[in-house]
Design a protein around this motif. Sequence first.
Motif, mmCIF file in Angstrom:
data_model
loop_
_atom_site.group_PDB
_atom_site.id
_atom_site.type_symbol
_atom_site.label_atom_id
_atom_site.label_comp_id
_atom_site.label_asym_id
_atom_site.label_seq_id
_atom_site.Cartn_x
_atom_site.Cartn_y
_atom_site.Cartn_z
ATOM 1 N N SER A 85 31.285 43.343 40.408
ATOM 2 C CA SER A 85 31.455 44.666 39.789
ATOM 3 C C SER A 85 32.899 44.789 39.325
ATOM 4 C CB SER A 85 31.125 45.775 40.789
ATOM 5 O OG SER A 85 29.840 45.594 41.343
ATOM 6 N N PRO A 86 33.266 44.050 38.266
ATOM 7 C CA PRO A 86 34.682 43.945 37.902
ATOM 8 C C PRO A 86 35.337 45.274 37.539
ATOM 9 C CG PRO A 86 33.272 42.916 36.238
ATOM 10 C CD PRO A 86 32.409 43.193 37.422
ATOM 11 N N GLU A 87 34.616 46.158 36.875
ATOM 12 C CA GLU A 87 35.219 47.439 36.515
ATOM 13 C C GLU A 87 35.530 48.261 37.759
ATOM 14 O OE1 GLU A 87 32.780 49.458 33.699
ATOM 15 O OE2 GLU A 87 33.048 47.952 32.123
ATOM 16 N N GLN A 88 34.602 48.273 38.718
ATOM 17 C CA GLN A 88 34.821 49.015 39.959
ATOM 18 C C GLN A 88 35.977 48.417 40.750
ATOM 19 O OE1 GLN A 88 32.936 51.843 41.005
ATOM 20 N NE2 GLN A 88 34.652 52.011 42.418
ATOM 21 N N THR A 89 36.000 47.092 40.860
ATOM 22 C CA THR A 89 37.077 46.417 41.598
ATOM 23 C C THR A 89 38.427 46.690 40.953
ATOM 24 O OG1 THR A 89 35.590 44.683 42.407
ATOM 25 C CG2 THR A 89 37.942 44.152 42.327
ATOM 26 N N ALA A 90 38.493 46.617 39.635
ATOM 27 C CA ALA A 90 39.750 46.885 38.928
ATOM 28 C C ALA A 90 40.222 48.307 39.184
ATOM 29 C CB ALA A 90 39.565 46.644 37.433
ATOM 30 N N SER A 91 39.290 49.256 39.176
ATOM 31 C CA SER A 91 39.640 50.651 39.406
ATOM 32 C C SER A 91 40.078 50.903 40.846
ATOM 33 C CB SER A 91 38.439 51.537 39.053
ATOM 34 O OG SER A 91 38.678 52.890 39.398
ATOM 35 N N ASP A 92 39.363 50.315 41.790
ATOM 36 C CA ASP A 92 39.653 50.560 43.209
ATOM 37 C C ASP A 92 41.000 50.000 43.631
ATOM 38 O OD1 ASP A 92 37.231 51.831 43.513
ATOM 39 O OD2 ASP A 92 36.226 50.134 44.488
ATOM 40 N N HIS A 93 41.401 48.858 43.050
ATOM 41 C CA HIS A 93 42.566 48.134 43.571
ATOM 42 C C HIS A 93 43.688 47.965 42.551
ATOM 43 C CE1 HIS A 93 40.350 47.145 47.224
ATOM 44 N NE2 HIS A 93 39.321 46.805 46.464
ATOM 45 N N SER A 94 43.538 48.514 41.363
ATOM 46 C CA SER A 94 44.557 48.381 40.313
ATOM 47 C C SER A 94 44.915 46.919 40.069
ATOM 48 C CB SER A 94 45.811 49.183 40.694
ATOM 49 O OG SER A 94 45.505 50.559 40.825
ATOM 50 N N VAL A 95 43.873 46.116 39.858
ATOM 51 C CA VAL A 95 44.025 44.691 39.567
ATOM 52 C C VAL A 95 43.253 44.368 38.303
ATOM 53 C CG1 VAL A 95 44.300 44.018 41.993
ATOM 54 C CG2 VAL A 95 41.994 44.129 40.981
ATOM 55 N N SER A 96 43.474 43.168 37.782
ATOM 56 C CA SER A 96 42.585 42.638 36.756
ATOM 57 C C SER A 96 41.344 42.088 37.457
ATOM 58 C CB SER A 96 43.269 41.521 35.976
ATOM 59 O OG SER A 96 44.422 42.012 35.311
ATOM 60 N N SER A 97 40.206 42.142 36.792
ATOM 61 C CA SER A 97 38.989 41.644 37.430
ATOM 62 C C SER A 97 38.076 41.028 36.386
ATOM 63 C CB SER A 97 38.263 42.767 38.172
ATOM 64 O OG SER A 97 37.203 42.257 38.959
ATOM 65 N N VAL A 98 37.422 39.935 36.793
ATOM 66 C CA VAL A 98 36.526 39.176 35.925
ATOM 67 C C VAL A 98 35.187 39.035 36.638
ATOM 68 C CG1 VAL A 98 36.134 36.929 34.832
ATOM 69 C CG2 VAL A 98 38.436 37.916 34.864
ATOM 70 N N TYR A 99 34.100 39.082 35.895
ATOM 71 C CA TYR A 99 32.761 38.909 36.466
ATOM 72 C C TYR A 99 32.684 37.571 37.188
ATOM 73 C CZ TYR A 99 27.667 38.606 36.755
ATOM 74 O OH TYR A 99 26.372 38.481 37.197
ATOM 75 N N ARG A 100 32.188 37.600 38.434
ATOM 76 C CA ARG A 100 32.236 36.402 39.280
ATOM 77 C C ARG A 100 31.100 35.417 39.024
ATOM 78 N NH1 ARG A 100 28.960 36.218 43.808
ATOM 79 N NH2 ARG A 100 30.470 35.215 45.160
ATOM 80 N N GLY A 101 29.962 35.890 38.495
ATOM 81 C CA GLY A 101 28.801 35.022 38.326
ATOM 82 C C GLY A 101 28.928 34.099 37.131
ATOM 83 N N TRP A 102 27.927 33.211 36.987
ATOM 84 C CA TRP A 102 27.959 32.229 35.909
ATOM 85 C C TRP A 102 27.254 32.723 34.658
ATOM 86 C CZ3 TRP A 102 31.583 29.191 37.131
ATOM 87 C CH2 TRP A 102 31.721 28.647 38.416
ATOM 88 N N ARG A 103 26.587 33.880 34.721
ATOM 89 C CA ARG A 103 25.799 34.336 33.569
ATOM 90 C C ARG A 103 26.683 34.693 32.372
ATOM 91 N NH1 ARG A 103 21.333 38.290 36.500
ATOM 92 N NH2 ARG A 103 20.307 36.645 37.719
ATOM 93 N N HIS A 104 27.869 35.186 32.663
ATOM 94 C CA HIS A 104 28.809 35.474 31.579
ATOM 95 C C HIS A 104 30.215 35.533 32.165
ATOM 96 C CE1 HIS A 104 29.199 39.709 32.867
ATOM 97 N NE2 HIS A 104 27.891 39.697 33.024
ATOM 98 N N GLY A 105 31.194 35.690 31.320
ATOM 99 C CA GLY A 105 32.583 35.761 31.767
ATOM 100 C C GLY A 105 33.211 34.436 32.107
ATOM 101 N N ASN A 106 32.561 33.320 31.734
ATOM 102 C CA ASN A 106 33.100 32.014 32.127
ATOM 103 C C ASN A 106 34.392 31.670 31.385
ATOM 104 O OD1 ASN A 106 30.994 31.529 33.951
ATOM 105 N ND2 ASN A 106 29.656 30.836 32.297
ATOM 106 N N LYS A 107 34.501 32.050 30.125
ATOM 107 C CA LYS A 107 35.761 31.826 29.400
ATOM 108 C C LYS A 107 36.893 32.614 30.042
ATOM 109 C CE LYS A 107 33.776 30.785 24.856
ATOM 110 N NZ LYS A 107 33.670 31.213 23.430
ATOM 111 N N GLU A 108 36.568 33.828 30.484
ATOM 112 C CA GLU A 108 37.584 34.666 31.140
ATOM 113 C C GLU A 108 38.004 34.059 32.478
ATOM 114 O OE1 GLU A 108 34.840 35.707 29.725
ATOM 115 O OE2 GLU A 108 35.497 37.097 28.149
ATOM 116 N N LYS A 109 37.041 33.492 33.217
ATOM 117 C CA LYS A 109 37.387 32.847 34.489
ATOM 118 C C LYS A 109 38.329 31.669 34.249
ATOM 119 C CE LYS A 109 32.986 32.714 36.117
ATOM 120 N NZ LYS A 109 32.298 33.908 35.586
#
Length: 373
Positions: free
Chosen positions: A42-66
Amino acid sequence: MKIVLSGFYGLGNTGDEAILKAIIDNLRAELDNPEITVFSLSPEQTASDHSVSSVYRGWRHGNKEKIKALRKADLLISGGGGLLQDTYPTKFLFGPLPYYLLIVLLAKLCGTKVMFFSQGIGPVTSNWGKTLMKGLANKADFVTVRDEYSKTYLENLGVTKPETVVTADIVFAFKSDEDTSAYDSLSLTGDERLVAVAPRPWFEHEDAYIAKLAWTLDELIEQRKVTPVFVPMEPPYDTNVSKKVQALMKHADQTKILGEHFTPNQFYNFIEQTDLTIALRLHALIFAALSNVPHVGLSYDRKVESFLKRSGMWKHSFELGSFTKEDLLEQAIYALDNRDAVKQMMAPNVEVLRSEAIRNVDLLREQFLNGGR
């Protein structure tokens, strides 16, 4: 320093979210303005909760960002928690063990150093899991584990290349803020003797332990006038188990279930207000220890037993499949009736665990900043 965090984040498990908060808070306290990116479901929630950058952890998408995040990073922190295990179904590239080790491999391919951070290791019982561990876990640059058992387990799996140091679960360095939201949600009078109860589903032992727990809570209500409050550390699973316990109780109307929307900090603050915690969930027990609340554990995994031995409460606790309801009641009553003595016994043990937890970040600095690797 640019750091990527990989763990069981963004899935609503209070223990893992407490780990994430503890890591981030302590990195910021001990390092000079670290730039943190978290792989989260839940990258948007994690980014909001902790004031960090966040990337989707799964393999379905976000792999270039990882890949982009890992190429920019100085260090991948894998952990904490019990990531490297195959208790849950593990296939060729599916399951927690392949996932976390493939992230490690990806980091190394990107030229990024890797630290296994405050991890609990095992069980790893499948041949494929053992092959992955020996082949990929040895690529880590440095390892801290939360108990001696995990260090020995790594060695037995053939993971001998990275230096491994025993510390403690990073949640012992949890930085809490006062927040009474969870307590206030229950409309309590303030005079109750509260017992926090943190169950979880667990395979073949579930029905048997639920029945024993229900009987014990009824007896505690009758004999010690307590108010049991169920604490769902991983909703909705723990909430469902809590309702199963209630369904077997005579005095279910004298129990309460906390809502599912509270943060780790709010759960921590609630457990701090209790007289006793009875739990399967490791981080509910750790929250109790940090708050100097007597706790009785039902160990479904060696990580729980290892913690209870370090907190001093193992002699008052049980393996999940081998306890009687009378034994559980006896230990719960002992902890309630001898709270001051139990707290005095626990306090120095917890202080050691707290300092060992903070040491995780000290070792990170030594290895990767102060002229380290």
